[in-house]
Design an enzyme around this catalytic site. Structure first.
Site, PDB file in Angstrom:
ATOM      1  N   GLU A  56      16.020 -61.554 -64.244  1.00  0.00           N
ATOM      2  CA  GLU A  56      15.376 -62.852 -64.429  1.00  0.00           C
ATOM      3  C   GLU A  56      13.985 -62.643 -64.474  1.00  0.00           C
ATOM      4  OE1 GLU A  56      17.251 -66.227 -64.382  1.00  0.00           O
ATOM      5  OE2 GLU A  56      19.138 -65.434 -63.588  1.00  0.00           O
ATOM      6  N   GLU A  59      21.414 -65.703 -58.199  1.00  0.00           N
ATOM      7  CA  GLU A  59      20.449 -66.809 -57.144  1.00  0.00           C
ATOM      8  C   GLU A  59      21.316 -67.275 -56.122  1.00  0.00           C
ATOM      9  OE1 GLU A  59      18.101 -68.809 -60.060  1.00  0.00           O
ATOM     10  OE2 GLU A  59      16.829 -66.856 -60.429  1.00  0.00           O
TER      11      GLU A  59
HETATM   12  O1  AHR Z   1      17.659 -68.528 -67.288  1.00  0.00           O
HETATM   13  C1  AHR Z   1      17.322 -69.384 -66.819  1.00  0.00           C
HETATM   14  C2  AHR Z   1      18.151 -69.663 -65.278  1.00  0.00           C
HETATM   15  O2  AHR Z   1      16.896 -69.006 -64.280  1.00  0.00           O
HETATM   16  C3  AHR Z   1      19.111 -69.051 -64.738  1.00  0.00           C
HETATM   17  O3  AHR Z   1      20.104 -69.426 -65.608  1.00  0.00           O
HETATM   18  C4  AHR Z   1      18.695 -69.233 -63.276  1.00  0.00           C
HETATM   19  O4  AHR Z   1      19.359 -68.206 -62.674  1.00  0.00           O
HETATM   20  C5  AHR Z   1      17.564 -68.972 -63.052  1.00  0.00           C
HETATM   21  O5  AHR Z   1      17.324 -70.019 -62.170  1.00  0.00           O
END
Ligand code: AHR
Length: 512
Positions: A316, A194
């Site tokens: 994610e 990210e």
């Molecule tokens: O999963 C929690 C957070 O969500 C992670 O650290 C990040 O990559 C995302 O914003």
């Protein structure tokens, strides 16, 4: 998504609104003779960050003698899922993590404050060697994410060499001195996480430039060629994909898209186990967006990479709720209800159906954080409804995707409607066909009429995950409130398959 209800019925002298959509039948045609694409097992992957009680408590605990050890119960549960990969150490933590703090004698490792998550002290007792032992005991493949946001190219290149050099370099010697002479042969390596946000707040072109430089120094080592994963877009951030594929596409092996489902607003998402049908509907509606988001990024990637060399990775995903009351807001601890399970089944069906481009995905996260498959409390452990979905769907791993045409019917709520069901199908190497179905409607069953083309099935059996209420979940007192049972609602009639799909359910069928 957005068909409206609008037919009125005169019933017992009252005008009652009825949705036309309620009449739409569900039909599937499954093309058993047209399968070409393999569903990559890595779609069924998981994610473990130094966040809350994911690592500490979740997989890494002190025994009665006060020594650190891996949790056998959690490892065994993950072995049962046959998880194909585990991503570590973040998430946002990755761009804050210095790998050298987590090697060597544990009592000499420096502590740090986890300023990303909860402001707690991180003693670094769980580092590279502990993670590698964890993945080896689970029987899964590691995905290591390097630090671009606050680390140097040299730090990242050194970690890669420490992990993978076969011997004869000072870093390989250091690894051997720390107890592991053999290289770890890690191939999946994330170049930051990210980086449009917590990984450095870069613009797409800034990150593309950094990415090109960092990845240059992930060189083939021993038998390992790096599989370089670029930090990808959030949700519908299509300009990120466009810029990155244009400026750095030829150096990218996987592009890491993130998409979370939440209800309400980011500040007030609502509880995991207390919600009404409007919030159930909203969750399904927002979860379904993953399909159009994947389509949007895939179209861009197709222009730069028509041969589909680059994997779209959903690195994610999952439901993000407000934390459980009384818990550290920075720990992201949430319960997990039947709603989460249906959302999981929906996502996995979408990923399967995009298997030509989506070749890896990681649920966030594995234990005690966000949409976990496992929750722990002291030495107790429970499996969440989402765990059971992964167990049911694991039959799709490495199977051949069977294309299907779906008339999904409609699930209406208020004046909006969304598809009532999702589905995917595959044929494994033994010739067995599996179909997974989700009924997103929490109140109405659906009869699913399926035509099986090119499938010569003599018997059908199945498993179902459902419960009396939308909010049903497992607790440490009642760990089996939501668990799969045998499903007898499917029957064959010639080349047709008829399935009576109960409301709010996830079903896997096996055709032999
Ligand atoms: O999963 C929690 C957070 O969500 C992670 O650290 C990040 O990559 C995302 O914003």
């Amino acid at each position: 998504m957005g068909a409206r209800c609008g037919v009125w019925l005169l019933l017992t002298a009252l005008l009652i609104p009825v949705c036309v959509t309620a009449q739409v039948p569900v039909r599937i045609v499954i093309h058993g003779d047209q399968g070409e694409t393999t569903i990559n097992r890595h779609i069924y992957g998981h994610f473990s960050e130094h966040l809350g009680r994911m690592i500490y408590d979740g997989v890494w605990v002190r025994n009665e003698e006060g020594e650190w050890q891996l949790r056998d119960d959690v490892i065994e549960a993950l072995r049962q899922l046959q998880i194909p990969n585990l991503r570590w150490p973040g998430g946002c933590f990755a761009d804050y993590y210095f790998w050298r703090d987590g090697i060597g004698p544990r009592d000499q490792r420096p502590s740090m404050v986890n300023t990303v998550w909860g402001g707690v002290t991180e003693d670094n007792s769980f580092g590279t060697h502990e993670f590698m032992e964890l993945v080896q005991r689970i029987g899964t493949e590691p995905i290591v994410v390097g630090n671009v946001g606050s680390g140097t190219v040299r730090d990242m290149a050194d970690w890669w060499e420490y992990l993978n050099h076969p011997g004869g370099s000072s870093l390989a010697d250091l690894r051997a001195a720390n107890g592991h002479p053999d290289p770890y042969d890690v191939r999946f390596f994330g170049v930051g996480n990210e980086n449009w946000g917590c990984g450095g707040n870069m613009t797409a072109s800034e990150y593309a430039r950094e990415y090109r430089r960092y990845q240059t120094f992930l060189r083939p080592m021993g038998d390992v060629r790096p599989f370089r994963i670029a930090s990808g877009p959030n949700a519908a951030m299509f300009e990120w994909t466009e810029t990155l594929m244009g400026d750095a596409g030829r150096f990218i092996d996987g592009l890491d898209l993130h998409y979370y489902t939440y209800t309400g607003t980011w500040q007030n998402k609502g509880r995991a186990t207390e919600f009404n049908e409007a919030e159930w509907f909203e969750a399904m509606q927002r979860a379904l967006r993953i399909d159009e988001i994947i389509r949007g990024h895939s179209e861009i990637m197709d222009r730069f990479d028509p041969r589909k060399r680059v994997w779209l990775i959903v690195g994610e995903w999952g439901m993000w709720h407000d934390v459980e009351p009384g818990t550290n807001p920075g720990f992201l601890y949430q319960q997990n209800a039947l709603r989460d399970a249906v959302v999981a089944g929906l996502h996995l069906n979408v990923f399967n159906n995009h298997a030509d481009r989506v070749r890896m995905a990681n649920l966030a996260q594995t234990v005690n954080v966000l949409q976990s498959v496992i929750l722990t409390q002291g030495d107790q452990m429970i499996l969440t409804p989402t765990y059971h979905v992964f167990h049911m769907y694991k039959v799709h791993m490495d199977a051949t995707l069977l294309p299907l045409e779906l008339d999904a019917g409609l699930y209406s709520h208020g004046d909006e409607a969304i598809p009532a069901i999702t589905a995917s199908a595959s044929r494994n190497q033994q010739g067995t066909v599996h179909i997974t179905l989700t009924n997103l409607d929490p109140t109405r069953p659906r009869t699913v009429q399926s035509q099986l083309r090119g499938i010569n099935a003599r018997s059908v059996s199945g498993r179902i995950l459902t419960a009396e209420t939308m909010t049903a979940h497992n607790t440490f007192e009642q760990p089996n409130n939501v668990a799969p049972t045998d499903f007898g609602g499917a029957r064959l009639s010639g080349s047709d398959l008829i399935v009576e799909l109960p409301p709010k359910s996830v079903v896997v069928l096996e055709l032999r």
